[in-house]
Enzyme design. Structure first.
Site, PDB file in Angstrom:
ATOM      1  N   GLN A  24      -2.503 -10.949  -0.049  1.00 42.73           N
ATOM      2  CA  GLN A  24      -3.143 -11.270  -1.374  1.00 42.73           C
ATOM      3  C   GLN A  24      -4.644 -11.801  -0.616  1.00 42.73           C
ATOM      4  O   GLN A  24      -5.722 -11.292  -1.448  1.00 42.73           O
ATOM      5  CB  GLN A  24      -2.739 -12.432  -2.441  1.00 42.73           C
ATOM      6  N   HIS A  76       6.308  -2.941   5.390  1.00 43.89           N
ATOM      7  CA  HIS A  76       6.765  -3.860   6.521  1.00 43.89           C
ATOM      8  C   HIS A  76       7.099  -3.157   7.807  1.00 43.89           C
ATOM      9  O   HIS A  76       7.760  -1.994   7.857  1.00 43.89           O
ATOM     10  CB  HIS A  76       8.064  -4.560   6.075  1.00 43.89           C
ATOM     11  N   THR A 134      -4.578  23.045 -24.755  1.00 45.89           N
ATOM     12  CA  THR A 134      -4.431  22.916 -23.410  1.00 45.89           C
ATOM     13  C   THR A 134      -4.724  24.158 -22.429  1.00 45.89           C
ATOM     14  O   THR A 134      -5.598  23.876 -21.284  1.00 45.89           O
ATOM     15  CB  THR A 134      -3.273  22.135 -22.825  1.00 45.89           C
ATOM     16  N   ASP A 135      -4.461  25.193 -22.650  1.00 43.02           N
ATOM     17  CA  ASP A 135      -4.941  26.269 -22.174  1.00 43.02           C
ATOM     18  C   ASP A 135      -6.388  26.588 -22.106  1.00 43.02           C
ATOM     19  O   ASP A 135      -6.987  26.973 -21.096  1.00 43.02           O
ATOM     20  CB  ASP A 135      -4.241  27.876 -22.755  1.00 43.02           C
ATOM     21  N   PHE A 158       1.982 -15.457   8.288  1.00 46.22           N
ATOM     22  CA  PHE A 158       2.538 -15.736   6.934  1.00 46.22           C
ATOM     23  C   PHE A 158       3.331 -16.856   7.093  1.00 46.22           C
ATOM     24  O   PHE A 158       4.441 -16.752   7.681  1.00 46.22           O
ATOM     25  CB  PHE A 158       3.432 -14.565   6.506  1.00 46.22           C
ATOM     26  N   ARG A 164       1.823 -11.226  12.756  1.00 42.05           N
ATOM     27  CA  ARG A 164       2.755 -10.217  12.400  1.00 42.05           C
ATOM     28  C   ARG A 164       1.689  -8.949  12.172  1.00 42.05           C
ATOM     29  O   ARG A 164       0.492  -8.982  12.189  1.00 42.05           O
ATOM     30  CB  ARG A 164       3.517 -10.746  11.094  1.00 42.05           C
ATOM     31  N   ASN A 189       3.225  -3.452   0.795  1.00 38.24           N
ATOM     32  CA  ASN A 189       3.206  -4.253   2.210  1.00 38.24           C
ATOM     33  C   ASN A 189       4.275  -3.587   2.972  1.00 38.24           C
ATOM     34  O   ASN A 189       5.502  -3.506   2.748  1.00 38.24           O
ATOM     35  CB  ASN A 189       3.567  -5.893   2.085  1.00 38.24           C
TER      36      ASN A 189
END
Lengths: 294, 294, 294, 294
Positions: free
Chosen positions: B221, B249, B56-57, B153, B170, B247
């Site tokens: 959605q 809120h 990885t080096d 909603f 909302r 979401n």
């Protein structure tokens, strides 16, 4: 022509602490619960018609209410209880996924009501249920371990960009992220997975720790394979183990400019970049995983 | 009988800043690069024999060296360059995955050498290459957006745990995490994806923002689907879009105990729990994704 | 003999979003408010007698209610409004400290109701009020800046542990954390600080950016002093500036093992450790700070 | 006229792991060290003349070299060693501040070379030295504790914004951030603080835990005072304790809409906002703190 592909929705990270009070000896379960549902969800995406949608707020309420009604034992049992509740109670919900994290607490002294958070690793699980079959994956994350010796790294490819010197003795450290899949029953919903999840968890955790300590390591991949194999060997009913192991590099500091040697005494603990070794170890006859890892 | 399943390894989070100096007007590219290789890796897991392993080096060094040699244009091009380098140069490496994050900088005043980090979203990409075919997914995360109105909603399922009141107005807020898959060529390695990635990125980002602003939303959605569709419509060559939308809120604070109304003026911005809406929007004729999303 | 020393208590991190709706062009203020009160608090510490304690829950409610009643303009004005409310309304509260963070939003397109979070720096302020006098400190944090040239570092002490080579051209990067104290009035409570805080903020931010870009730097301390002096010069009424500047090291990667030069083109962006330069620049006649910085 | 005020500079967050190998039983110390120096620093600020500046890179090197030379015992001793080194070796450095965090490790099984990080609280200290006198503050942070009972909250002020109901039984949880100042010697540099810091740390930690568990709490302030007093009582040589206690609210979830009672069984663990109780407890005859808390 545009179409809707796989989708799911739910309430993420509902934080719940459930207390059980038997006389003066209380017990606490401290969880982070995420639910995700899928099913007849075309309309809500296409037109915003929510008639098939159980609100995420109701999902959250169900987490609290079912914890009150049934208590919380092993997180796998609580995840299955919730998944079954959602998939069985709503015709439009065909599949439920419930993921839980658990934070451990220890008693603070002799009192039965005082606790100290344990720190260390977080226990995890994910349960899927589709009305017929259940799948359960258990796991942990952030189990940080370190070996001060018994680790080598040599014999690798040297390409034009390789400058790393080989070593016959290095420090090996990682933060174990592991999950293990349980055999799922072939039968209907009544026969969902069930078992002594807490005992299985303790065994798996112990297997990971023991394999890390006892493996003389020529590469972190070898250690990973040993850890996964040990879990499979020690935990009946586990058919597949997935591990993600960051190689938390500890570099020997060059102290020669200061006239000092440094034979494995002083290390620089690096942040980034880090190696990342990911792999799966499974039983040859492991049943199909289905949605277990999703 | 225990067997090794899918695995990969590499260097994660190599932080590189590449400066281009044309006279006094400098340019900076600020990236976080993660490489992951797979191939003939059975032995390193089973016995610790590293003869198939490119350290990885060395992968990290290659990131720096190739940035010097070739410069860095669009991150997708740099990811493909790196993936091709690894898969084509080492016989034991059959597959390379390169993931890049880019942090944006803006000019600080009129000087050509001073910059301010832009904040806001992070641009991302993942490229896969297996010696023959390449797959590219572009994306962004943490694009935080908010609509103060035009979101409703209602009409959802009311089960025994539903207490949420319906609303016709909302606040809607989310942190967009989006990724979009580009058509991959059918042919051999010479015909890998190529294009004006920067222009495509700007179009996709703008499509996400416009769809969020302009969609009158009856559910998150619906907004998700509109965002994904808009990206597909505006970005030729994109065949699939995946979105993960928390979401976030914002609750109207009840001020009636203090004799005050609150008609959409004062909101509590909540942390947890949050809704989480995840979905895929794709062209009906989208080619098979192969390893693109892994 | 054990005694109670300085103390305060309050509600930390009340997250509030305040919307103003003028027709279709809405405006959002997104704040994180922390209040802390002190006064006659011996008894609550010694015996748990809460009769002098205004609950932190009530403090949170006041934040929401006063935002509804008075709106939110500049955060300094809102902090002063809250501080005055607490200290003036409760006899047992002798001192109020209100700290506010503000997250910036920009309009998302032409619509008046859609916003994108700006990212970048966070604006801050702290106001103190004791019933008579007010003190206000304004500031910002996480303003990340970088100069690709015009920075040197040489002529420093070389002790036995010094290996750092001198340089006549290095990259200079920092995340500015700055705060500036405003002159406080000498008079009673009616004469508390007031001004066009937003304009002062813009000026101070611009002064920091301009001084960073325009200073030919021989040390980050010199840049710090230039930044503080510029704020003092450009912002009437500011008497003291405090700066905390992490030196975010960018190291030139040594590519000579790969036959490549690297004349300021490819840098490694390091995480830890980092330099940390902290300093104060003030007017010689700055009035006593009182509790301003606490 | 603009002048330079208080300032300091140094290397922050040097991560060091020190291994001691006595036969097969190894020992690890895992620290995060931050150094900060001050002194004749006018010129570096005013003109960028670095002739009084010991580079932060040299400070980092000294941390590694002194760890090699002297080993690392208690972090307080290592902090004092470093502070003395800087202030005594450079004429332009008049004052050194060294802050250290320590991460605890436990043995992983019976092997002497394998360790598991303990999680839980982080041990801290800050040492100041000015060439003559030393000051030491020890502490810890993120010790998360919870009482399921024996906590009340009532009898508080009810103002116009108070809606919180009084309670005779609530859950009390906090993440303890504590620091305690040790008596400093009156004499010259030879007589700096010294003691069995590890034993003192264990005593202080135990005092905090015991006081939290055993205090029947009418307010978190009362608990804070009890915790501070207990540390003073149990730890000779400690003269002042400072505590910052977030009140990590756990709210009883209202389950009555679902026909369920909830008598202290199901709690919502909230993130923000949180109460924040800060206070100092000290011996009446505590000597002047000097720069100890800076």
């Amino acid at each position: 022509m545009v179409v809707l592909g796989p989708n799911r929705y739910g309430k993420a990270e509902t934080r719940i602490v459930r207390v059980t009070r038997h006389g003066d000896a209380h017990r606490v379960k401290d969880l982070n619960v995420s639910t995700a549902l899928s099913g007849d969800m075309d309309e809500v995406h296409l037109s915003g018609d929510n008639s098939a949608v159980l609100p995420t707020d109701s999902q959250k309420n169900a987490v609290y209410a079912l914890a009150r009604r049934h208590g919380i034992g092993a997180i796998e049992d609580f995840a299955l209880l919730l998944a079954r509740h959602f998939a069985d109670s709503q015709p439009t919900v065909h599949h439920a996924r419930v993921a839980i994290e658990e934070y451990a607490w220890e008693r603070n002294g002799a009192s039965g009501h005082s606790f100290v958070r344990a720190g260390g690793e977080v226990r995890t699980c994910v349960a899927h249920y589709d009305g017929e079959r259940a799948h359960v994956v258990s796991g942990l994350r952030d189990l940080v371990v370190l070996n001060t010796t018994n680790s080598e790294f040599w014999g690798y490819i040297k390409d034009e960009y390789t400058t790393l010197p080989e070593t016959r003795d290095r420090m090996l450290a990682t933060a174990v992220n592991a999950s293990w899949r349980h055999d799922a029953p072939a039968g209907p919903s009544e026969a969902w997975p069930s078992g002594d999840w807490d005992k299985a968890y303790d065994r798996a955790r112990q297997a990971l720790l023991a394999a890390f300590a006892e493996t003389y390591s020529l590469s972190l991949q070898q250690t990973l394979y040993a850890m996964g194999s040990r879990v499979l060997g020690d935990c009946p009913g586990v058919c597949e183990v997935r591990l993600s192991l960051p190689n938390k590099h500890h570099f020997v500091v060059d102290l020669t400019p200061f006239g000092l040697d440094n034979d494995g005494e002083v290390y620089l603990a690096a942040d980034r970049p880090y190696g990342l070794i990911e792999g799966t170890v499974l039983r040859e006859d492991a049943p199909d995983a289905g949605p277990a890892w999703e």
